[in-house]
Motif scaffolding. Structure first.
Motif, PDB file in Angstrom:
ATOM      1  N   LEU A 189       9.464  21.093  67.130  1.00 47.08           N
ATOM      2  CA  LEU A 189      10.546  20.324  66.521  1.00 47.08           C
ATOM      3  C   LEU A 189      11.882  20.888  66.975  1.00 47.08           C
ATOM      4  O   LEU A 189      12.047  22.109  67.098  1.00 47.08           O
ATOM      5  N   GLU A 190      12.830  19.997  67.232  1.00 48.62           N
ATOM      6  CA  GLU A 190      14.227  20.398  67.429  1.00 48.62           C
ATOM      7  C   GLU A 190      14.966  20.021  66.152  1.00 48.62           C
ATOM      8  O   GLU A 190      15.087  18.839  65.822  1.00 48.62           O
ATOM      9  N   ILE A 191      15.427  21.027  65.408  1.00 49.38           N
ATOM     10  CA  ILE A 191      15.992  20.793  64.077  1.00 49.38           C
ATOM     11  C   ILE A 191      17.474  21.165  64.046  1.00 49.38           C
ATOM     12  O   ILE A 191      17.827  22.356  64.088  1.00 49.38           O
ATOM     13  N   THR A 225      21.117  24.159  66.670  1.00 53.01           N
ATOM     14  CA  THR A 225      19.770  23.591  66.658  1.00 53.01           C
ATOM     15  C   THR A 225      18.749  24.711  66.704  1.00 53.01           C
ATOM     16  O   THR A 225      18.917  25.679  67.454  1.00 53.01           O
ATOM     17  N   THR A 227      14.817  25.498  67.580  1.00 52.62           N
ATOM     18  CA  THR A 227      13.563  25.033  68.153  1.00 52.62           C
ATOM     19  C   THR A 227      12.433  25.727  67.398  1.00 52.62           C
ATOM     20  O   THR A 227      12.312  26.948  67.447  1.00 52.62           O
ATOM     21  N   VAL A 248       7.354  25.306  58.661  1.00 52.43           N
ATOM     22  CA  VAL A 248       8.693  24.759  58.450  1.00 52.43           C
ATOM     23  C   VAL A 248       9.091  24.861  56.982  1.00 52.43           C
ATOM     24  O   VAL A 248      10.226  25.232  56.653  1.00 52.43           O
ATOM     25  N   PRO A 258      14.377  16.552  61.896  1.00 52.73           N
ATOM     26  CA  PRO A 258      14.316  16.920  63.312  1.00 52.73           C
ATOM     27  C   PRO A 258      14.906  15.823  64.198  1.00 52.73           C
ATOM     28  O   PRO A 258      14.742  14.631  63.929  1.00 52.73           O
ATOM     29  N   SER A 259      15.592  16.220  65.241  1.00 53.02           N
ATOM     30  CA  SER A 259      16.093  15.249  66.209  1.00 53.02           C
ATOM     31  C   SER A 259      15.020  14.900  67.230  1.00 53.02           C
ATOM     32  O   SER A 259      15.046  13.814  67.821  1.00 53.02           O
ATOM     33  N   SER A 261      10.589  15.453  67.800  1.00 59.76           N
ATOM     34  CA  SER A 261       9.268  15.953  67.409  1.00 59.76           C
ATOM     35  C   SER A 261       8.323  15.661  68.566  1.00 59.76           C
ATOM     36  O   SER A 261       8.181  14.511  68.978  1.00 59.76           O
TER      37      SER A 261
END
Length: 435
Positions: A189-191, A225, A227, A248, A258-259, A261
């Motif tokens: 995920l990029e959060i 962000t 990762t 998470v 998340p941007s 997944s």
């Protein structure tokens, strides 16, 4: 490009490239750069448009930095000076270093920069070009020195040598006959996070030894962000997804959207797997070149890509099958003598870690020599193989653990040991919930 593309009975007007590289990731870009700086005519084919997203933590360790083209400036998002280790969310401990351990990058930006360097060296890039197969015999091949690269739209590109760097599901790898021994599933995920959360992670990563045999999770900060990902053996898809969800939530990040997944399969080659067929070489993920324990692949891609580009040049100059075969064998020897040895030690480490994650955690958090070895490996002053080769204590410890594992396999069905024996905390534990 060569014009030697006619044989008795047929005439082909298509140009013949010295080297065609399939795939513009780190391995392909490195191969294209190495062949182009040697003065050869190089075509780099990529099916996607650049930049494109790639599921990857984006850790750049010492061997990766050492393998970059001269003058390459790393687009670092973070410089890591501290690592928090935890054992399935427990017994967290942070180790710190005054010197940078490794850097973190975003793959789209990093990959695009590598391709730009290959282009500056003279390689020609074609995006949106999907390769369906390669042919070394038949009507599409004008002579015995030529390989036909057939695109999905039917177009044929001719080359004196081909480098397959088209990822872990490689079509070129299929042509060569690459065999994979270990397949793992990575979820990531990029959060995007608020500045206050990002500040808590600045300069520090988290590595969590997971609940599934051989699994672990990570948090890599890249500005605003994070990762966040986990990896474990394929076949445990539902359990791997639960691990990511629990991971998470435990970190206190479940409330952030998340941007990105994504998921990805990583594949490690079997030791006897081929690296070439005729005038075709494979490197990086296409060859199954990956560190089996950590599944670190960028340094393996960069190093094998450079070697593949250098030997593809030699193959392109070969005037017969015997000499081409000799050069391909030299490439395989170079890969196996370096990366292959590292993979062998990595397999042993993964096997031990899968059974006794608590021992690994206790060593790296509680024993200074183990932490120093970790730091030296990430900085690039040594490798796993180098540690085992030059440190008798490490070699004996690995041998002892190997024997214990072999005895345990003989004695039972082999469920993983409980994660006990971790190092006691010095002071207040730093938990994943804090970041």
């Amino acid at each position: 490009m060569s014009s030697e593309n006619a044989d008795a009975g047929s005439v082909h007007d298509e140009p013949v490239w010295d080297v065609v590289v399939v795939g513009a990731g780190p391995a392909g870009a490195s191969a294209a750069y190495a062949a182009a700086v040697a003065g050869r005519q190089v075509l780099l084919l990529e099916k996607a448009q650049l930049p494109r997203y790639k599921t990857c933590g984006g850790g750049i360790i010492g061997p990766s930095r050492d393998s970059l083209p001269p003058g390459f400036e790393l687009p670092l998002k973070e410089r890591v000076h501290a690592v928090t280790f935890s054992l399935n969310g427990k017994l967290a401990r942070t180790r710190r270093s005054k010197r940078m351990l490794f850097g973190l990058i975003n793959r789209p930006e990093f990959d695009a920069s590598l391709v730009e360097h290959a282009q500056k060296a003279g390689a020609v890039l074609r995006t949106g070009a999907t390769v369906s197969r390669v042919e070394q015999h038949g009507p599409a091949v004008p002579d015995r020195r030529t390989v036909a690269v057939v695109l999905a739209d039917g177009e044929t590109v001719l080359a004196r040598s081909v480098v397959g760097a088209d990822g872990s599901a490689s079509r070129i790898g299929g042509h060569v006959g690459v065999k994979m021994e270990q397949v793992d599933l990575g979820l990531e995920l990029e959060i995007p996070v608020p500045e206050t959360v990002a500040e808590d992670w600045a300069g520090r990563v988290l590595i969590d030894w997971g609940p599934l045999p051989g699994s672990y999770g990570w948090v890599f900060p890249k500005g605003e962000t994070l990762t966040v990902g986990v990896i474990s053996a394929r076949g445990e898809g539902s359990a791997t997804k639960r691990y990511l969800e629990d991971f998470v939530a435990r970190l206190g990040l479940a409330g952030f959207e998340p941007s990105v997944s994504s998921g990805h399969l990583t594949r490690c080659r079997s030791e006897d797997s081929p690296l070439s067929r005729g005038r075709v070489l494979v490197c990086g993920d296409a060859a199954g070149l990956l560190e089996p324990w950590t599944r670190e692949g960028i340094s393996f891609a960069l190093r094998s890509g450079r070697l593949a580009g250098e030997w593809a040049v030699r193959i392109s100059e070969s005037h017969d099958a015997v000499d081409a075969r000799r050069q391909a064998l030299n490439y395989a020897f170079a890969v196996k003598a370096g990366l292959g040895v590292e993979m062998g030690v990595g397999r042993r480490m993964l096997s031990i870690f899968a059974r006794r994650p608590g021992v690994v955690h206790a060593a790296i958090t509680g024993l200074r020599p183990a932490w120093n070895a970790f730091a030296d490996i990430t900085r690039g002053s040594t490798t796993l193989a180098g540690i085992v080769r030059t440190h008798p204590v490490a070699r004996r410890a690995l041998d002892v653990l190997d024997r214990k594992q072999a005895a345990a396999k003989d004695g039972d069905s082999g469920s993983p040991d409980a994660p006990t024996g971790a190092a006691p905390e010095a002071g207040v534990p730093e938990t994943g919930a804090r970041g």
